[in-house]
Motif scaffolding. Structure first.
Motif, PDB file in Angstrom:
ATOM      1  N   UNK A 186      -0.045   1.852 -13.389  1.00  0.00           N
ATOM      2  CA  UNK A 186      -0.136   0.391 -13.506  1.00  0.00           C
ATOM      3  C   UNK A 186       0.627  -0.298 -12.382  1.00  0.00           C
ATOM      4  N   UNK A 187       1.802   0.221 -12.041  1.00  0.00           N
ATOM      5  CA  UNK A 187       2.566  -0.350 -10.917  1.00  0.00           C
ATOM      6  C   UNK A 187       1.778  -0.216  -9.616  1.00  0.00           C
ATOM      7  N   UNK A 188       1.197   0.966  -9.415  1.00  0.00           N
ATOM      8  CA  UNK A 188       0.437   1.213  -8.183  1.00  0.00           C
ATOM      9  C   UNK A 188      -0.749   0.257  -8.071  1.00  0.00           C
ATOM     10  N   UNK A 189      -1.498   0.104  -9.149  1.00  0.00           N
ATOM     11  CA  UNK A 189      -2.667  -0.779  -9.128  1.00  0.00           C
ATOM     12  C   UNK A 189      -2.234  -2.239  -8.981  1.00  0.00           C
ATOM     13  N   UNK A 190      -1.093  -2.585  -9.566  1.00  0.00           N
ATOM     14  CA  UNK A 190      -0.564  -3.941  -9.411  1.00  0.00           C
ATOM     15  C   UNK A 190      -0.222  -4.265  -7.968  1.00  0.00           C
ATOM     16  N   UNK A 191       0.294  -3.282  -7.258  1.00  0.00           N
ATOM     17  CA  UNK A 191       0.640  -3.474  -5.846  1.00  0.00           C
ATOM     18  C   UNK A 191      -0.585  -3.414  -4.935  1.00  0.00           C
ATOM     19  N   UNK A 192      -1.511  -2.524  -5.285  1.00  0.00           N
ATOM     20  CA  UNK A 192      -2.700  -2.321  -4.459  1.00  0.00           C
ATOM     21  C   UNK A 192      -3.912  -2.084  -5.358  1.00  0.00           C
ATOM     22  N   UNK A 193      -4.639  -3.151  -5.695  1.00  0.00           N
ATOM     23  CA  UNK A 193      -5.785  -2.999  -6.592  1.00  0.00           C
ATOM     24  C   UNK A 193      -6.942  -2.205  -5.983  1.00  0.00           C
ATOM     25  N   UNK A 194      -6.811  -1.837  -4.709  1.00  0.00           N
ATOM     26  CA  UNK A 194      -7.841  -1.045  -4.031  1.00  0.00           C
ATOM     27  C   UNK A 194      -7.456   0.429  -3.933  1.00  0.00           C
ATOM     28  N   UNK A 195      -6.456   0.841  -4.683  1.00  0.00           N
ATOM     29  CA  UNK A 195      -5.977   2.213  -4.670  1.00  0.00           C
ATOM     30  C   UNK A 195      -6.859   3.040  -5.611  1.00  0.00           C
ATOM     31  N   UNK A 196      -7.858   3.694  -5.035  1.00  0.00           N
ATOM     32  CA  UNK A 196      -8.836   4.438  -5.836  1.00  0.00           C
ATOM     33  C   UNK A 196      -8.190   5.590  -6.598  1.00  0.00           C
ATOM     34  N   UNK A 197      -7.204   6.251  -5.991  1.00  0.00           N
ATOM     35  CA  UNK A 197      -6.543   7.362  -6.672  1.00  0.00           C
ATOM     36  C   UNK A 197      -5.806   6.886  -7.915  1.00  0.00           C
ATOM     37  N   UNK A 198      -5.149   5.749  -7.819  1.00  0.00           N
ATOM     38  CA  UNK A 198      -4.419   5.208  -8.968  1.00  0.00           C
ATOM     39  C   UNK A 198      -5.398   4.775 -10.059  1.00  0.00           C
ATOM     40  N   UNK A 199      -6.483   4.140  -9.670  1.00  0.00           N
ATOM     41  CA  UNK A 199      -7.492   3.731 -10.647  1.00  0.00           C
ATOM     42  C   UNK A 199      -8.089   4.949 -11.356  1.00  0.00           C
ATOM     43  N   UNK A 200      -8.400   5.981 -10.593  1.00  0.00           N
ATOM     44  CA  UNK A 200      -8.975   7.196 -11.161  1.00  0.00           C
ATOM     45  C   UNK A 200      -7.981   7.881 -12.097  1.00  0.00           C
ATOM     46  N   UNK A 247       0.842  -1.192   0.000  1.00  0.00           N
ATOM     47  CA  UNK A 247       0.000   0.000   0.000  1.00  0.00           C
ATOM     48  C   UNK A 247       0.881   1.248   0.000  1.00  0.00           C
ATOM     49  N   UNK A 248       1.894   1.253   0.841  1.00  0.00           N
ATOM     50  CA  UNK A 248       2.800   2.404   0.918  1.00  0.00           C
ATOM     51  C   UNK A 248       3.530   2.605  -0.405  1.00  0.00           C
ATOM     52  N   UNK A 249       4.032   1.524  -0.965  1.00  0.00           N
ATOM     53  CA  UNK A 249       4.740   1.620  -2.246  1.00  0.00           C
ATOM     54  C   UNK A 249       3.785   2.061  -3.355  1.00  0.00           C
ATOM     55  N   UNK A 250       2.563   1.555  -3.330  1.00  0.00           N
ATOM     56  CA  UNK A 250       1.567   1.943  -4.335  1.00  0.00           C
ATOM     57  C   UNK A 250       1.251   3.434  -4.233  1.00  0.00           C
ATOM     58  N   UNK A 251       1.185   3.950  -3.004  1.00  0.00           N
ATOM     59  CA  UNK A 251       0.924   5.379  -2.822  1.00  0.00           C
ATOM     60  C   UNK A 251       2.069   6.216  -3.405  1.00  0.00           C
ATOM     61  N   UNK A 252       3.287   5.731  -3.245  1.00  0.00           N
ATOM     62  CA  UNK A 252       4.439   6.441  -3.814  1.00  0.00           C
ATOM     63  C   UNK A 252       4.367   6.441  -5.340  1.00  0.00           C
ATOM     64  N   UNK A 253       4.029   5.301  -5.929  1.00  0.00           N
ATOM     65  CA  UNK A 253       3.891   5.227  -7.388  1.00  0.00           C
ATOM     66  C   UNK A 253       2.747   6.132  -7.868  1.00  0.00           C
ATOM     67  N   UNK A 254       1.662   6.191  -7.100  1.00  0.00           N
ATOM     68  CA  UNK A 254       0.526   7.040  -7.463  1.00  0.00           C
ATOM     69  C   UNK A 254       0.932   8.506  -7.454  1.00  0.00           C
ATOM     70  N   UNK A 255       1.642   8.918  -6.422  1.00  0.00           N
ATOM     71  CA  UNK A 255       2.089  10.315  -6.341  1.00  0.00           C
ATOM     72  C   UNK A 255       3.012  10.655  -7.511  1.00  0.00           C
ATOM     73  N   UNK A 256       3.933   9.745  -7.827  1.00  0.00           N
ATOM     74  CA  UNK A 256       4.835   9.964  -8.954  1.00  0.00           C
ATOM     75  C   UNK A 256       4.046  10.040 -10.256  1.00  0.00           C
ATOM     76  N   UNK A 257       3.070   9.159 -10.417  1.00  0.00           N
ATOM     77  CA  UNK A 257       2.243   9.134 -11.624  1.00  0.00           C
ATOM     78  C   UNK A 257       1.459  10.434 -11.781  1.00  0.00           C
ATOM     79  N   UNK A 258       0.895  10.914 -10.681  1.00  0.00           N
ATOM     80  CA  UNK A 258       0.127  12.154 -10.736  1.00  0.00           C
ATOM     81  C   UNK A 258       1.020  13.322 -11.168  1.00  0.00           C
ATOM     82  N   UNK A 259       2.231  13.350 -10.653  1.00  0.00           N
ATOM     83  CA  UNK A 259       3.184  14.391 -11.029  1.00  0.00           C
ATOM     84  C   UNK A 259       3.546  14.296 -12.508  1.00  0.00           C
TER      85      UNK A 259
END
Length: 176
Positions: free
Chosen positions: A53-67, A26-38
């Motif tokens: 894709x990395x974020x969702x692969x690590x945490x398929x429940x990461x709504x921010x990454x999915x969005x 979850x923590x790693x997915x959040x980091x990938x999500x933040x990088x992706x958003x940037x």
């Protein structure tokens, strides 16, 4: 006892080595999500998509990454992929209007007008002060041929955001 008469043993389910989504994931997915958003904000959508894709692969429940991934798919006119991710994000955060609005926009793009209108009805109830929801709802109902609902939606959008040209033009088209 003959073999066929012996009670069958039920196979034991193997216990997973660790839960499907660990705290580290979850923590790693959040980091990938933040990088992706940037990356997405700076226009690097291909790299952003890889990070989402990395974020969702690590945490398929990461709504921010999915969005975020859905927005990129939508921008690439991959509306069916966008709809799937917007749906997943909405399921994880049903109180959020953005995934409903995003999914409705993709539905409109592929001609699924009734589905778009249903999402926009729900979004307008969830956040009645969101002018973009009302403008998009007006467009959906205008395309469905329901001038009354289109006019009411555009009127609400203009009341919330008087300089909304899309809503004002829509209102003029449907005779509001």
């Amino acid at each position: 006892m003959p073999e066929k008469d012996k009670p069958q043993e039920t196979p034991k389910a193997e216990a997973p080595a660790e839960s499907a989504v660990s705290a580290g994931n979850v923590t790693e997915a959040q980091a990938h999500t933040a990088k992706a958003q940037s990356l997405a904000k700076s226009g690097e959508t291909a790299a952003a998509l890889d990070e989402f894709n990395r974020a969702v692969g690590l945490d398929p429940y990461n709504a921010q990454a999915l969005y975020g991934r859905a927005l990129i798919y939508q921008g690439n006119n991959q509306h069916n992929f966008a709809i799937a991710d917007f749906s997943a994000a909405s399921g994880l955060n049903p109180q959020k209007v953005e995934p409903l609005l995003g999914r409705a926009t993709s539905y409109l793009a592929i001609g699924k007008l009734k589905e778009a209108a249903a999402d926009l009805d729900e979004a307008s109830e969830a956040d009645p002060h969101n002018a973009q929801v009302w403008t998009t709802r007006g467009q959906a109902y205008e395309r469905l041929g329901d001038r009354a609902k289109a006019a009411a939606s555009y009127t609400k959008a203009v009341a919330l955001r008087p300089r909304d040209d899309a809503a004002r033009n829509g209102l003029a088209r449907v005779g509001g």
